[in-house]
Enzyme design. Structure first.
Site, PDB file in Angstrom:
ATOM      1  N   ASP A 136      36.562  22.554 -75.991  1.00 35.93           N
ATOM      2  CA  ASP A 136      35.689  22.089 -77.074  1.00 35.93           C
ATOM      3  C   ASP A 136      35.538  20.577 -77.086  1.00 35.93           C
ATOM      4  O   ASP A 136      35.350  19.964 -78.131  1.00 35.93           O
ATOM      5  CB  ASP A 136      36.211  22.548 -78.451  1.00 35.93           C
ATOM      6  CG  ASP A 136      36.511  24.032 -78.467  1.00 35.93           C
ATOM      7  OD1 ASP A 136      35.637  24.796 -78.048  1.00 35.93           O
ATOM      8  OD2 ASP A 136      37.613  24.418 -78.892  1.00 35.93           O
ATOM      9  N   LYS A 181      31.727  19.350 -73.724  1.00 37.86           N
ATOM     10  CA  LYS A 181      31.231  19.416 -72.341  1.00 37.86           C
ATOM     11  C   LYS A 181      29.750  19.768 -72.336  1.00 37.86           C
ATOM     12  O   LYS A 181      29.001  19.289 -71.501  1.00 37.86           O
ATOM     13  CB  LYS A 181      32.004  20.488 -71.549  1.00 37.86           C
ATOM     14  CG  LYS A 181      33.477  20.169 -71.384  1.00 37.86           C
ATOM     15  CD  LYS A 181      34.199  21.261 -70.631  1.00 37.86           C
ATOM     16  CE  LYS A 181      34.312  22.562 -71.397  1.00 37.86           C
ATOM     17  NZ  LYS A 181      35.138  22.500 -72.611  1.00 37.86           N
ATOM     18  N   HIS A 219      29.092  26.621 -75.584  1.00 37.78           N
ATOM     19  CA  HIS A 219      28.556  25.273 -75.482  1.00 37.78           C
ATOM     20  C   HIS A 219      27.477  25.096 -76.536  1.00 37.78           C
ATOM     21  O   HIS A 219      26.523  25.864 -76.589  1.00 37.78           O
ATOM     22  CB  HIS A 219      27.934  25.034 -74.116  1.00 37.78           C
ATOM     23  CG  HIS A 219      28.950  24.823 -73.045  1.00 37.78           C
ATOM     24  ND1 HIS A 219      30.163  24.215 -73.270  1.00 37.78           N
ATOM     25  CD2 HIS A 219      28.924  25.113 -71.738  1.00 37.78           C
ATOM     26  CE1 HIS A 219      30.824  24.156 -72.147  1.00 37.78           C
ATOM     27  NE2 HIS A 219      30.099  24.701 -71.197  1.00 37.78           N
ATOM     28  N   GLN A 252      36.288  26.172 -71.029  1.00 37.26           N
ATOM     29  CA  GLN A 252      37.652  25.907 -71.516  1.00 37.26           C
ATOM     30  C   GLN A 252      38.125  24.570 -70.941  1.00 37.26           C
ATOM     31  O   GLN A 252      37.304  23.683 -70.799  1.00 37.26           O
ATOM     32  CB  GLN A 252      38.615  27.058 -71.196  1.00 37.26           C
ATOM     33  CG  GLN A 252      38.339  28.325 -71.977  1.00 37.26           C
ATOM     34  CD  GLN A 252      37.412  29.272 -71.254  1.00 37.26           C
ATOM     35  OE1 GLN A 252      37.457  29.398 -70.053  1.00 37.26           O
ATOM     36  NE2 GLN A 252      36.572  29.940 -71.983  1.00 37.26           N
TER      37      GLN A 252
HETATM   38  P1  GDP Z   1      32.215  22.327 -75.458  1.00 34.53           P
HETATM   39  O1  GDP Z   1      32.601  23.765 -75.400  1.00 34.53           O
HETATM   40  O2  GDP Z   1      33.185  21.458 -74.704  1.00 34.53           O
HETATM   41  O3  GDP Z   1      30.780  22.087 -75.089  1.00 34.53           O
HETATM   42  O4  GDP Z   1      32.360  21.867 -76.965  1.00 34.53           O
HETATM   43  P2  GDP Z   1      31.686  22.505 -78.263  1.00 34.53           P
HETATM   44  O5  GDP Z   1      30.242  22.712 -78.028  1.00 34.53           O
HETATM   45  O6  GDP Z   1      32.472  23.663 -78.747  1.00 34.53           O
HETATM   46  O7  GDP Z   1      31.932  21.359 -79.298  1.00 34.53           O
HETATM   47  C1  GDP Z   1      31.317  20.220 -79.213  1.00 34.53           C
HETATM   48  C2  GDP Z   1      30.617  19.944 -80.541  1.00 34.53           C
HETATM   49  O8  GDP Z   1      30.665  18.574 -80.779  1.00 34.53           O
HETATM   50  C3  GDP Z   1      29.160  20.329 -80.540  1.00 34.53           C
HETATM   51  O9  GDP Z   1      28.770  20.747 -81.813  1.00 34.53           O
HETATM   52  C4  GDP Z   1      28.468  19.020 -80.172  1.00 34.53           C
HETATM   53  O10 GDP Z   1      27.158  18.930 -80.639  1.00 34.53           O
HETATM   54  C5  GDP Z   1      29.358  18.043 -80.851  1.00 34.53           C
HETATM   55  N1  GDP Z   1      29.436  16.732 -80.200  1.00 34.53           N
HETATM   56  C6  GDP Z   1      29.440  16.452 -78.874  1.00 34.53           C
HETATM   57  N2  GDP Z   1      29.584  15.129 -78.682  1.00 34.53           N
HETATM   58  C7  GDP Z   1      29.666  14.570 -79.924  1.00 34.53           C
HETATM   59  C8  GDP Z   1      29.849  13.242 -80.378  1.00 34.53           C
HETATM   60  O11 GDP Z   1      29.979  12.295 -79.629  1.00 34.53           O
HETATM   61  N3  GDP Z   1      29.934  13.059 -81.733  1.00 34.53           N
HETATM   62  C9  GDP Z   1      29.836  14.081 -82.609  1.00 34.53           C
HETATM   63  N4  GDP Z   1      29.930  13.806 -83.910  1.00 34.53           N
HETATM   64  N5  GDP Z   1      29.648  15.349 -82.209  1.00 34.53           N
HETATM   65  C10 GDP Z   1      29.574  15.584 -80.890  1.00 34.53           C
END
Ligand code: GDP
Length: 436
Positions: free
Chosen positions: A14, A17, A42, A222
């Protein structure tokens, strides 16, 4: 020198990515997922619209990019169709752009039941899985009784026998189960037919794409600390989320990987059970959870939150050969009086600075922190490193020093545009225009 890169999680998942991959995708011809299942989630925002993709790489939102699901992924056909249908409703067609490995294993309906059962049996020691049948599908793969996508498309009698034997064996494990193999078999045949246009030889496709100079982005789901071998076992996922998974999960040689971008949050989170040395409780944890919206994209479960753990990221950098970090969610720390970076663990046998294998050591560990002043000016949406508050710049520099790797990207918001790309670092090479 190859310009294919792997983008993978350096913490417990999370990390954001999705956004980083989405932002980098226009520089690549193909995006390839190499492990995991539809437990990954994602979240990407495009023009203010929210997309949550679980199985199909988010590259699908970019016209002309081929999206690949490798043999290392386990596929629930229903989950795949649901995403395909949702994309179709948004006017995005996958035909000709989605390639699914014929060697990928299938999640069957009883895998979900087995998942729930296995968690219930573990009681207090439950892993905290998403109960989507992913673990049991990988168990069947390693147990050499799994059913692969190519089996759905090949000899009907052979498939009938495999399904019959598998269902019979499962019925003996699942109490009171009288599941009939025939409907499962028929369902699998229908699933196979729907998938047929997308199925192919992923390794061959990637080899020829790379040979003709196309750039590929290998996308991890993950993260390293959830890797079946290098994570906090047994509180891990069932696949190799770290760099080795790229080769085994897609059928590409190590030489095909030109660079590794690790994605790390400016703090730490984890969903589910298992150790999290820098975990915070109370108001501060709540503050991070709320401002970071730390609720699982797949399940909505609240994530556990803590300070940035440089021991973890340094470990990830070593395991994966991370060339540079994309540091995300810096903006979530805006307004804190003080920020902390964990640089070691105090344990019963002294202070350690390398991530231990034994969870008992981790469970008894107290983080050693370096504390720094926080910043009050908002970083949200900042696109130049020099425009960040000085305290935030210092925090990043300290974090780089403690983690042993530079931050080539700093994300300051969820939108693509809310990003700092620091020039002069590893990204320049990867993002240079492709040779004519
Ligand atoms: P992933 O599985 O690694 O892609 O992560 P997730 O999608 O579960 O969580 C990432 C969340 O953080 C998403 O809702 C993104 O829109 C948000 N996000 C990503 N980068 C940033 C950031 O720099 N700042 C903020 N506030 N939110 C972010």
């Amino acid at each position: 020198m190859t310009n294919n890169i792997a983008v993978l999680g350096a913490q417990w998942g999370d990390e954001g990515k999705g956004k980083i991959v989405d932002m980098l995708t226009p520089n690549f011809a193909a995006v390839a997922r190499y492990q995991g299942g539809h437990n990954a989630g994602h979240t990407v925002y495009v023009n203010g619209q929210k997309f949550v993709l679980h199985l199909i790489p988010s590259g699908i939102l970019h016209p002309g990019v081929t999206c690949i699901i490798g043999n290392g992924v386990v596929i629930d056909p229903q989950a795949l169709f649901k995403e395909v249908d949702e994309l179709a409703r948004l006017g995005i067609g996958v035909d000709g752009r989605l390639l699914v490995s014929e060697k990928a294993h299938v999640i069957l309906p009883y895998h979900r039941e087995l998942d729930v059962l296995s968690e219930a049996r573990r009681g207090e020691r439950k892993i905290g899985t998403t109960s989507r049948g992913i673990g049991p599908a990988y168990e069947d793969k390693i147990g050499r009784r799994g059913i692969r996508i190519c089996d759905l498309l090949g000899d009907r009698d052979a498939l009938a026998q495999e399904v019959r034997e598998n269902v019979h064996a499962r019925n003996q494990i699942i109490k009171d189960s009288t599941l009939d193999w025939k409907p499962v078999f028929e369902q699998m045949l229908a699933y196979g037919e729907r998938m047929r246009p997308w199925v192919g030889d992923v390794s061959l496709f990637l080899a020829s794409a790379i040979a003709q100079g196309d750039r590929v982005l290998f996308e991890g789901a993950q993260a390293t600390l959830l890797d079946i071998d290098h994570g906090t076992y047994p509180f891990v996922t069932s696949s190799n989320a770290s760099i080795g998974g790229v080769c085994t999960g897609l059928g590409v040689p190590p030489k095909a990987i030109g660079g590794v971008l690790g994605v790390a949050k400016a703090y730490t989170t984890r969903v589910g059970e298992g150790p999290l040395p820098t975990e915070l409780t109370g108001a501060l944890a709540e503050r991070l959870r709320e401002s970071g919206q730390e609720y699982g994209a797949s399940t909505g479960r609240p994530r556990r939150c803590g300070w940035y753990d440089a021991v973890v990221v340094r470990y990830s950098a070593r395991i994966n050969g991370i060339d540079a970090l994309a540091l995300t969610k810096l903006d979530v720390l805006d307004g804190l009086d003080e920020v902390h970076i964990c640089v070691g663990y105090r344990t019963a046998s002294g202070t350690i600075t390398e991530f231990p294998a034994d969870l008992r050591v981790l469970n008894g560990a107290t983080p050693v922190y370096e504390s720094m002043p926080g910043w009050s000016a908002p970083t949200r949406g900042v696109t130049q490193f020099g425009a960040l508050p000085l305290e935030a710049q210092r925090y990043i520099r300290k974090l780089e020093e403690a983690s042993g790797v530079e931050c080539a990207i700093v994300s300051t918001g969820s939108d693509r545009a809310e990003t700092i790309v620091r020039r002069g670092l590893a990204m320049d090479r990867w993002l240079a225009p492709a040779p004519a």
